[in-house]
Design a protein around this motif. Sequence first.
Motif, PDB file in Angstrom:
ATOM      1  N   MET A   1       5.128  36.680 -27.009  1.00  0.00           N
ATOM      2  CA  MET A   1       4.578  37.844 -27.705  1.00  0.00           C
ATOM      3  C   MET A   1       4.363  37.542 -29.193  1.00  0.00           C
ATOM      4  SD  MET A   1       6.318  41.179 -25.932  1.00  0.00           S
ATOM      5  CE  MET A   1       8.014  40.690 -26.136  1.00  0.00           C
TER       6      MET A   1
ATOM      7  N   VAL B   1      -0.235  35.586 -23.331  1.00  0.00           N
ATOM      8  CA  VAL B   1      -0.103  36.928 -22.748  1.00  0.00           C
ATOM      9  C   VAL B   1       0.356  36.811 -21.291  1.00  0.00           C
ATOM     10  CG1 VAL B   1      -1.420  38.946 -21.956  1.00  0.00           C
ATOM     11  CG2 VAL B   1      -1.661  38.144 -24.310  1.00  0.00           C
TER      12      VAL B   1
ATOM     13  N   ALA C   1       4.008  35.945 -21.423  1.00  0.00           N
ATOM     14  CA  ALA C   1       4.807  37.116 -21.805  1.00  0.00           C
ATOM     15  C   ALA C   1       4.941  38.081 -20.628  1.00  0.00           C
ATOM     16  CB  ALA C   1       4.171  37.824 -23.000  1.00  0.00           C
TER      17      ALA C   1
ATOM     18  N   GLN D   1       8.566  39.095 -18.580  1.00  0.00           N
ATOM     19  CA  GLN D   1       8.964  40.434 -19.025  1.00  0.00           C
ATOM     20  C   GLN D   1      10.371  40.809 -18.578  1.00  0.00           C
ATOM     21  OE1 GLN D   1       6.040  43.229 -17.655  1.00  0.00           O
ATOM     22  NE2 GLN D   1       6.283  42.670 -15.507  1.00  0.00           N
TER      23      GLN D   1
END
Length: 141
Positions: free
Chosen positions: A87, A120, A123, A127
Amino acid sequence: MSETTMNTATGATAARGRGAVALTVARVVLALFFAFSAFAKLIAHESAIESFDRMGWSHGAMYLIGALEMAGAVALLVPLLSGVAAMAFVGLLAGASVVQLTLLDPVNAIMPTLLIVLVVLIARDRQDSTAQLIALVRRRA
């Protein structure tokens, strides 16, 4: 469960497994890429100095960005930190894209933009570890 349903479930599991392996390889490759980029800044390689001089930025900014890249590269390799690192790299790479477009060579803005897509995905994949990290920090706060 029917044989078709079992085959579909097995195929989906295999695809997720391949995707996880691909993203793990991507994390390692990106960590190496960012570490190499950071190293050039931290040792004040002539190419890094030239770029920062062209932008009109100080050598202190070069060292700061190099340190952030190196910290992020290491964090990408630590499972608990990899999601947060990814991130953070979104922001760093967005800034790099803007700098390329406005101060350096607009054609080279494509590379950080493409890397944003990859970080992205990392990330998103990490999570769960990011949620674990947040829970850990909240418990200790």
